[in-house]
Scaffold this motif. Sequence first.
Motif, PDB file in Angstrom:
ATOM      1  N   GLN A 123       0.825  -1.214   0.000  1.00 45.06           N
ATOM      2  CA  GLN A 123       0.000   0.000   0.000  1.00 45.06           C
ATOM      3  C   GLN A 123       0.856   1.258   0.000  1.00 45.06           C
ATOM      4  O   GLN A 123       0.546   2.239  -0.685  1.00 45.06           O
ATOM      5  CB  GLN A 123      -0.941  -0.008   1.215  1.00 45.06           C
ATOM      6  N   LEU A 124       1.955   1.237   0.770  1.00 44.83           N
ATOM      7  CA  LEU A 124       2.831   2.409   0.817  1.00 44.83           C
ATOM      8  C   LEU A 124       3.524   2.648  -0.518  1.00 44.83           C
ATOM      9  O   LEU A 124       3.886   3.784  -0.833  1.00 44.83           O
ATOM     10  CB  LEU A 124       3.872   2.251   1.928  1.00 44.83           C
ATOM     11  N   ARG A 125       3.708   1.596  -1.301  1.00 46.37           N
ATOM     12  CA  ARG A 125       4.341   1.759  -2.614  1.00 46.37           C
ATOM     13  C   ARG A 125       3.533   2.727  -3.480  1.00 46.37           C
ATOM     14  O   ARG A 125       4.084   3.427  -4.320  1.00 46.37           O
ATOM     15  CB  ARG A 125       4.471   0.395  -3.297  1.00 46.37           C
ATOM     16  N   ALA A 175       8.996   6.319  -2.450  1.00 47.18           N
ATOM     17  CA  ALA A 175      10.401   6.469  -2.055  1.00 47.18           C
ATOM     18  C   ALA A 175      10.740   5.606  -0.849  1.00 47.18           C
ATOM     19  O   ALA A 175      11.880   5.170  -0.680  1.00 47.18           O
ATOM     20  CB  ALA A 175      10.715   7.931  -1.749  1.00 47.18           C
ATOM     21  N   SER A 176       9.751   5.340  -0.003  1.00 42.94           N
ATOM     22  CA  SER A 176      10.004   4.566   1.215  1.00 42.94           C
ATOM     23  C   SER A 176      10.322   3.110   0.920  1.00 42.94           C
ATOM     24  O   SER A 176      10.849   2.400   1.772  1.00 42.94           O
ATOM     25  CB  SER A 176       8.805   4.652   2.168  1.00 42.94           C
ATOM     26  N   VAL A 177       9.991   2.650  -0.282  1.00 41.57           N
ATOM     27  CA  VAL A 177      10.302   1.262  -0.657  1.00 41.57           C
ATOM     28  C   VAL A 177      11.303   1.222  -1.806  1.00 41.57           C
ATOM     29  O   VAL A 177      11.432   0.238  -2.518  1.00 41.57           O
ATOM     30  CB  VAL A 177       9.014   0.480  -1.036  1.00 41.57           C
ATOM     31  N   GLY A 178      12.047   2.326  -2.005  1.00 41.62           N
ATOM     32  CA  GLY A 178      13.150   2.324  -2.947  1.00 41.62           C
ATOM     33  C   GLY A 178      12.789   2.509  -4.408  1.00 41.62           C
ATOM     34  O   GLY A 178      13.580   2.169  -5.292  1.00 41.62           O
ATOM     35  N   GLU A 179      11.616   3.045  -4.694  1.00 45.13           N
ATOM     36  CA  GLU A 179      11.210   3.256  -6.085  1.00 45.13           C
ATOM     37  C   GLU A 179      11.960   4.446  -6.703  1.00 45.13           C
ATOM     38  O   GLU A 179      12.307   5.406  -6.013  1.00 45.13           O
ATOM     39  CB  GLU A 179       9.704   3.529  -6.160  1.00 45.13           C
ATOM     40  N   ARG A 180      12.189   4.380  -8.014  1.00 41.82           N
ATOM     41  CA  ARG A 180      12.731   5.528  -8.749  1.00 41.82           C
ATOM     42  C   ARG A 180      11.563   6.448  -9.062  1.00 41.82           C
ATOM     43  O   ARG A 180      10.511   5.999  -9.527  1.00 41.82           O
ATOM     44  CB  ARG A 180      13.412   5.071 -10.048  1.00 41.82           C
ATOM     45  N   LEU A 181      11.741   7.746  -8.826  1.00 41.72           N
ATOM     46  CA  LEU A 181      10.667   8.718  -9.031  1.00 41.72           C
ATOM     47  C   LEU A 181      11.008   9.630 -10.189  1.00 41.72           C
ATOM     48  O   LEU A 181      12.141  10.106 -10.293  1.00 41.72           O
ATOM     49  CB  LEU A 181      10.466   9.558  -7.757  1.00 41.72           C
ATOM     50  N   GLU A 182      10.017   9.883 -11.044  1.00 42.19           N
ATOM     51  CA  GLU A 182      10.235  10.760 -12.195  1.00 42.19           C
ATOM     52  C   GLU A 182       9.018  11.631 -12.435  1.00 42.19           C
ATOM     53  O   GLU A 182       7.883  11.210 -12.235  1.00 42.19           O
ATOM     54  CB  GLU A 182      10.516   9.938 -13.462  1.00 42.19           C
ATOM     55  N   ALA A 227      14.285  13.460 -12.104  1.00 52.27           N
ATOM     56  CA  ALA A 227      14.239  12.073 -11.631  1.00 52.27           C
ATOM     57  C   ALA A 227      15.090  11.917 -10.381  1.00 52.27           C
ATOM     58  O   ALA A 227      16.108  12.593 -10.210  1.00 52.27           O
ATOM     59  CB  ALA A 227      14.735  11.131 -12.723  1.00 52.27           C
ATOM     60  N   ILE A 228      14.652  11.000  -9.498  1.00 56.09           N
ATOM     61  CA  ILE A 228      15.399  10.675  -8.282  1.00 56.09           C
ATOM     62  C   ILE A 228      15.580   9.164  -8.196  1.00 56.09           C
ATOM     63  O   ILE A 228      14.612   8.412  -8.338  1.00 56.09           O
ATOM     64  CB  ILE A 228      14.662  11.154  -7.012  1.00 56.09           C
ATOM     65  N   ASP A 229      16.812   8.756  -7.950  1.00 61.63           N
ATOM     66  CA  ASP A 229      17.102   7.371  -7.604  1.00 61.63           C
ATOM     67  C   ASP A 229      17.164   7.341  -6.083  1.00 61.63           C
ATOM     68  O   ASP A 229      18.139   7.798  -5.488  1.00 61.63           O
ATOM     69  CB  ASP A 229      18.444   6.938  -8.208  1.00 61.63           C
ATOM     70  N   THR A 230      16.095   6.825  -5.440  1.00 64.59           N
ATOM     71  CA  THR A 230      16.000   6.898  -3.982  1.00 64.59           C
ATOM     72  C   THR A 230      16.920   5.905  -3.274  1.00 64.59           C
ATOM     73  O   THR A 230      17.166   6.039  -2.073  1.00 64.59           O
ATOM     74  CB  THR A 230      14.551   6.664  -3.512  1.00 64.59           C
ATOM     75  N   VAL A 231      17.398   4.902  -4.001  1.00 64.46           N
ATOM     76  CA  VAL A 231      18.312   3.939  -3.395  1.00 64.46           C
ATOM     77  C   VAL A 231      19.725   4.513  -3.337  1.00 64.46           C
ATOM     78  O   VAL A 231      20.400   4.474  -2.302  1.00 64.46           O
ATOM     79  CB  VAL A 231      18.309   2.606  -4.167  1.00 64.46           C
ATOM     80  N   GLU A 232      20.181   5.085  -4.451  1.00 65.64           N
ATOM     81  CA  GLU A 232      21.534   5.630  -4.514  1.00 65.64           C
ATOM     82  C   GLU A 232      21.593   7.115  -4.151  1.00 65.64           C
ATOM     83  O   GLU A 232      22.667   7.720  -4.158  1.00 65.64           O
ATOM     84  CB  GLU A 232      22.112   5.406  -5.908  1.00 65.64           C
ATOM     85  N   HIS A 233      20.436   7.714  -3.864  1.00 63.28           N
ATOM     86  CA  HIS A 233      20.357   9.137  -3.486  1.00 63.28           C
ATOM     87  C   HIS A 233      20.987  10.014  -4.574  1.00 63.28           C
ATOM     88  O   HIS A 233      21.824  10.876  -4.294  1.00 63.28           O
ATOM     89  CB  HIS A 233      21.032   9.391  -2.135  1.00 63.28           C
ATOM     90  N   THR A 247       9.456  14.397  -1.658  1.00 60.62           N
ATOM     91  CA  THR A 247       8.055  14.621  -1.280  1.00 60.62           C
ATOM     92  C   THR A 247       7.257  15.147  -2.466  1.00 60.62           C
ATOM     93  O   THR A 247       6.155  14.664  -2.760  1.00 60.62           O
ATOM     94  CB  THR A 247       7.976  15.612  -0.106  1.00 60.62           C
ATOM     95  N   PHE A 248       7.794  16.130  -3.167  1.00 57.48           N
ATOM     96  CA  PHE A 248       7.093  16.680  -4.338  1.00 57.48           C
ATOM     97  C   PHE A 248       6.915  15.617  -5.431  1.00 57.48           C
ATOM     98  O   PHE A 248       5.855  15.536  -6.065  1.00 57.48           O
ATOM     99  CB  PHE A 248       7.871  17.867  -4.908  1.00 57.48           C
ATOM    100  N   LEU A 249       7.943  14.807  -5.669  1.00 56.69           N
ATOM    101  CA  LEU A 249       7.881  13.810  -6.740  1.00 56.69           C
ATOM    102  C   LEU A 249       6.940  12.659  -6.413  1.00 56.69           C
ATOM    103  O   LEU A 249       6.421  12.009  -7.319  1.00 56.69           O
ATOM    104  CB  LEU A 249       9.284  13.262  -7.029  1.00 56.69           C
ATOM    105  N   GLU A 250       6.730  12.396  -5.129  1.00 62.30           N
ATOM    106  CA  GLU A 250       5.800  11.322  -4.767  1.00 62.30           C
ATOM    107  C   GLU A 250       4.361  11.701  -5.086  1.00 62.30           C
ATOM    108  O   GLU A 250       3.533  10.824  -5.363  1.00 62.30           O
ATOM    109  CB  GLU A 250       5.938  11.001  -3.275  1.00 62.30           C
TER     110      GLU A 250
END
Length: 229
Positions: free
Chosen positions: A121-123, A128-135, A140-146, A167-170
């Motif tokens: 559900q959080l996905r 970002a809390s489960v390591g998804e790439r956000l675009e 774009a943000i790679d949340t795993v590699e920051h 936060t904005f990208l989510e």
Amino acid sequence: MSARPAVLVVEDEAPQREVLVYNLEAEGYDVRQATSGDAAMDLAREETPDLILLDWMLPEVSGIEVCRRLKSAADTRSIPVIMISARSEEVDRVRGLETGADDYVVKPYSVVELMARIRTQLRRVRPASVGERLEHGDVAIDTVEHRVFRGGEELHLGPTEFRLLTTFLERPGRVWSRDQLLDRVWGRDVYVDSRTVDVHVGRLRKALRVSEGQGDPIRTVRGAGYALG
């Protein structure tokens, strides 16, 4: 990484509630608790948790009614609700889901499975809390590699600006008030002046302007706050 995902546990039986709180905190979640339907609705409106674990059998206002009210209100309808119940009949599951619950878990349940359902559900609401790439657009943000990119070029952000952009990208398009950003980025238990948000949004905007031809992806909504796109 952004502030920890917030989970509201609504359970009137202390032993059950304590087990849930213990396991959620062990997973790194920011946990809030309510023992009645009325208290749950108040907390949901005041704090807008990322997810609600809701027991069906509550004193006075039932979990089913709480779910119905949450899902019919504009400010809480997007919060995922996982209904927890000893009712295992198919008709009960259907009733819970039709009332608006996003998932239905029967007691006794596997804690491991429940945590997996929470992550699912959080996905949707906190990828970002489960390591998804956000675009969004050319950002774009790679949340795993920051790592952060705009137009293919890597940017270097401070930790607070990174959490703000995450936060904005989510939730692209959502307008965030300064208080909501303070809770999400700095945390609910940290006191920071709301003007600090303006300072860090300004720094983020500056960092995102890689070249003269690129516009500002963050817009100011007068009297309301900020939004991406």
